[in-house]
Design a protein around this motif. Structure first.
Motif, PDB file in Angstrom:
ATOM      1  N   GLY A   1       0.797  -1.230   0.000  1.00 57.23           N
ATOM      2  CA  GLY A   1       0.000   0.000   0.000  1.00 57.23           C
ATOM      3  C   GLY A   1       0.823   1.270   0.000  1.00 57.23           C
ATOM      4  N   PRO A   2       1.872   1.387   0.838  1.00 54.21           N
ATOM      5  CA  PRO A   2       2.686   2.605   0.821  1.00 54.21           C
ATOM      6  C   PRO A   2       3.366   2.851  -0.525  1.00 54.21           C
ATOM      7  CG  PRO A   2       3.038   1.418   2.864  1.00 54.21           C
ATOM      8  CD  PRO A   2       2.221   0.513   1.983  1.00 54.21           C
ATOM      9  N   VAL A   3       3.709   1.793  -1.246  1.00 51.41           N
ATOM     10  CA  VAL A   3       4.327   1.971  -2.566  1.00 51.41           C
ATOM     11  C   VAL A   3       3.319   2.572  -3.538  1.00 51.41           C
ATOM     12  CG1 VAL A   3       5.463   0.832  -4.510  1.00 51.41           C
ATOM     13  CG2 VAL A   3       5.907   0.050  -2.168  1.00 51.41           C
ATOM     14  N   ARG A   4       2.089   2.065  -3.495  1.00 52.18           N
ATOM     15  CA  ARG A   4       1.061   2.641  -4.375  1.00 52.18           C
ATOM     16  C   ARG A   4       0.870   4.125  -4.084  1.00 52.18           C
ATOM     17  NH1 ARG A   4      -1.502  -2.136  -2.782  1.00 52.18           N
ATOM     18  NH2 ARG A   4      -2.909  -0.996  -1.396  1.00 52.18           N
ATOM     19  N   ALA A   5       0.855   4.477  -2.808  1.00 57.64           N
ATOM     20  CA  ALA A   5       0.675   5.884  -2.445  1.00 57.64           C
ATOM     21  C   ALA A   5       1.835   6.725  -2.956  1.00 57.64           C
ATOM     22  CB  ALA A   5       0.547   6.012  -0.924  1.00 57.64           C
ATOM     23  N   GLU A   6       3.059   6.200  -2.868  1.00 59.43           N
ATOM     24  CA  GLU A   6       4.230   6.945  -3.353  1.00 59.43           C
ATOM     25  C   GLU A   6       4.171   7.150  -4.859  1.00 59.43           C
ATOM     26  OE1 GLU A   6       7.592   5.537  -0.074  1.00 59.43           O
ATOM     27  OE2 GLU A   6       7.279   4.374  -1.916  1.00 59.43           O
ATOM     28  N   VAL A   7       3.818   6.105  -5.590  1.00 56.71           N
ATOM     29  CA  VAL A   7       3.741   6.214  -7.049  1.00 56.71           C
ATOM     30  C   VAL A   7       2.674   7.223  -7.457  1.00 56.71           C
ATOM     31  CG1 VAL A   7       3.128   4.972  -9.165  1.00 56.71           C
ATOM     32  CG2 VAL A   7       4.649   3.905  -7.492  1.00 56.71           C
ATOM     33  N   GLN A   8       1.529   7.182  -6.812  1.00 54.42           N
ATOM     34  CA  GLN A   8       0.465   8.131  -7.138  1.00 54.42           C
ATOM     35  C   GLN A   8       0.891   9.566  -6.832  1.00 54.42           C
ATOM     36  OE1 GLN A   8      -2.642   6.434  -4.753  1.00 54.42           O
ATOM     37  NE2 GLN A   8      -2.937   4.683  -6.129  1.00 54.42           N
ATOM     38  N   ALA A   9       1.631   9.763  -5.737  1.00 56.20           N
ATOM     39  CA  ALA A   9       2.105  11.101  -5.402  1.00 56.20           C
ATOM     40  C   ALA A   9       3.133  11.588  -6.425  1.00 56.20           C
ATOM     41  CB  ALA A   9       2.715  11.107  -4.002  1.00 56.20           C
ATOM     42  N   LEU A  10       4.003  10.694  -6.890  1.00 55.48           N
ATOM     43  CA  LEU A  10       5.006  11.068  -7.891  1.00 55.48           C
ATOM     44  C   LEU A  10       4.342  11.451  -9.210  1.00 55.48           C
ATOM     45  CD1 LEU A  10       7.727   8.330  -7.251  1.00 55.48           C
ATOM     46  CD2 LEU A  10       7.985  10.798  -6.896  1.00 55.48           C
ATOM     47  N   LEU A  11       3.324  10.705  -9.607  1.00 59.40           N
ATOM     48  CA  LEU A  11       2.616  11.026 -10.845  1.00 59.40           C
ATOM     49  C   LEU A  11       1.902  12.365 -10.731  1.00 59.40           C
ATOM     50  CD1 LEU A  11       1.171   7.509 -11.709  1.00 59.40           C
ATOM     51  CD2 LEU A  11       2.853   8.791 -13.059  1.00 59.40           C
ATOM     52  N   ALA A  12       1.344  12.654  -9.561  1.00 59.75           N
ATOM     53  CA  ALA A  12       0.659  13.934  -9.369  1.00 59.75           C
ATOM     54  C   ALA A  12       1.649  15.091  -9.378  1.00 59.75           C
ATOM     55  CB  ALA A  12      -0.111  13.910  -8.050  1.00 59.75           C
ATOM     56  N   ALA A  13       2.869  14.850  -8.896  1.00 62.98           N
ATOM     57  CA  ALA A  13       3.877  15.912  -8.834  1.00 62.98           C
ATOM     58  C   ALA A  13       4.563  16.140 -10.173  1.00 62.98           C
ATOM     59  CB  ALA A  13       4.928  15.570  -7.781  1.00 62.98           C
ATOM     60  N   ASN A  14       4.458  15.177 -11.089  1.00 62.08           N
ATOM     61  CA  ASN A  14       5.117  15.293 -12.397  1.00 62.08           C
ATOM     62  C   ASN A  14       4.121  14.983 -13.509  1.00 62.08           C
ATOM     63  OD1 ASN A  14       8.216  15.473 -11.609  1.00 62.08           O
ATOM     64  ND2 ASN A  14       7.325  13.866 -10.327  1.00 62.08           N
ATOM     65  N   PRO A  15       3.083  15.804 -13.660  1.00 59.40           N
ATOM     66  CA  PRO A  15       2.050  15.510 -14.663  1.00 59.40           C
ATOM     67  C   PRO A  15       2.604  15.629 -16.075  1.00 59.40           C
ATOM     68  CG  PRO A  15       1.740  17.711 -13.761  1.00 59.40           C
ATOM     69  CD  PRO A  15       2.826  17.067 -12.948  1.00 59.40           C
ATOM     70  N   ALA A  16       2.064  14.784 -16.962  1.00 55.81           N
ATOM     71  CA  ALA A  16       2.546  14.769 -18.337  1.00 55.81           C
ATOM     72  C   ALA A  16       2.173  16.027 -19.098  1.00 55.81           C
ATOM     73  CB  ALA A  16       1.993  13.544 -19.073  1.00 55.81           C
ATOM     74  N   GLY A  17       1.106  16.705 -18.684  1.00 55.82           N
ATOM     75  CA  GLY A  17       0.636  17.836 -19.457  1.00 55.82           C
ATOM     76  C   GLY A  17       1.181  19.183 -19.039  1.00 55.82           C
ATOM     77  N   ALA A  18       2.144  19.210 -18.119  1.00 59.83           N
ATOM     78  CA  ALA A  18       2.635  20.490 -17.613  1.00 59.83           C
ATOM     79  C   ALA A  18       4.141  20.591 -17.737  1.00 59.83           C
ATOM     80  CB  ALA A  18       2.232  20.661 -16.143  1.00 59.83           C
ATOM     81  N   GLY A  19       4.610  21.786 -18.107  1.00 60.64           N
ATOM     82  CA  GLY A  19       6.045  22.053 -18.110  1.00 60.64           C
ATOM     83  C   GLY A  19       6.794  21.335 -19.212  1.00 60.64           C
ATOM     84  N   ARG A  20       8.118  21.309 -19.068  1.00 57.27           N
ATOM     85  CA  ARG A  20       8.989  20.650 -20.036  1.00 57.27           C
ATOM     86  C   ARG A  20       8.959  19.145 -19.769  1.00 57.27           C
ATOM     87  NH1 ARG A  20      15.074  20.289 -20.108  1.00 57.27           N
ATOM     88  NH2 ARG A  20      15.691  20.126 -22.307  1.00 57.27           N
TER      89      ARG A  20
END
Length: 218
Positions: A72-91
């Motif tokens: 469970g903690p790994v899933r939470a970490e991956v979801q947080a990383l994806l939210a912090a590095n969205p594909a549609g924003a920035g370079r």
């Protein structure tokens, strides 16, 4: 009106209380990592905890429940990383490297749990939530790579989905291997842990795959 639970059938026992034991006891993580999920029984975990199997059943109902708690903690970490590095924003290349560096840091901080989730030392966790989470990370990296290709930041002769899978494997495998050491022998017992991976080593690890994809451009 207040809602009340339905009455128990006559003679039925109330479920035993679940208290006094973490829903994710460290021995479960260690055993799933050392032996693999399929080769670890609830009896094995109970012995490692110093309690009976019946005592363990007062806290969990199955190995699957324990596995979901371990990962469970790994899933939470991956979801947080994806939210912090969205594909549609920035370079997109910044998002790509940020996501991979964040993944490397998360793996290094809890390598045994990540090994159970990703399956570096065997088959990955077959929990449906874990499977969906791994797929979402690959899709996130794939989207970032596609945007980077469209901008001319990444060479286009490697399929983004394949590149995403290779990058995840390189990062997770190298970090887990450096921190925990290899798993050897038919019983799955670990060798002595390897030296901790420094932040600089993580940068070098990530720099290689990213530069190889970008043709040497940073």
């Amino acid at each position: 009106a207040a809602a009340f639970p339905p009455p128990r059938p006559r003679g039925a026992r109330a479920p035993p209380p679940r208290r006094g034991l973490s829903p994710d006891p460290p021995p479960a993580t260690a055993l799933f990592h050392e032996r693999g999920f399929d080769a670890t029984s609830l009896s094995d975990i109970a012995v490692r905890l110093g309690i009976t199997k019946a005592g363990l059943y007062r806290h969990v109902t199955s190995r699957a429940e324990l596995l979901r708690a371990v990962t469970g903690p790994v899933r939470a970490e991956v979801q947080a990383l994806l939210a912090a590095n969205p594909a549609g924003a920035g370079r997109p290349l910044d998002g790509l490297t940020g996501l991979l560096r964040g993944l490397a840091g998360a793996v290094a901080a809890d390598p045994e749990r990540h090994a159970v989730f990703w399956g570096v030392h065997g088959v990955p966790s077959r929990d449906p939530l874990d499977h969906a989470c791994r797929a979402s990370l690959v899709r996130g990296l794939e989207d970032l790579l596609e945007r980077a290709v469209a901008r001319g930041d990444v060479r286009d002769d490697i399929a983004p989905r394949l590149a995403a899978r290779l990058l995840v494997g390189a990062v997770v495998g190298a970090v887990v291997g450096a921190v925990t050491g290899p798993v050897t022998g038919p019983d799955g017992l670990r060798d002595a842990a390897g030296p901790p991976m420094s932040p600089r080593a993580v940068d070098v690890l990530l720099d290689g795959p990213v530069r190889s994809l970008t043709g040497g451009r940073s």
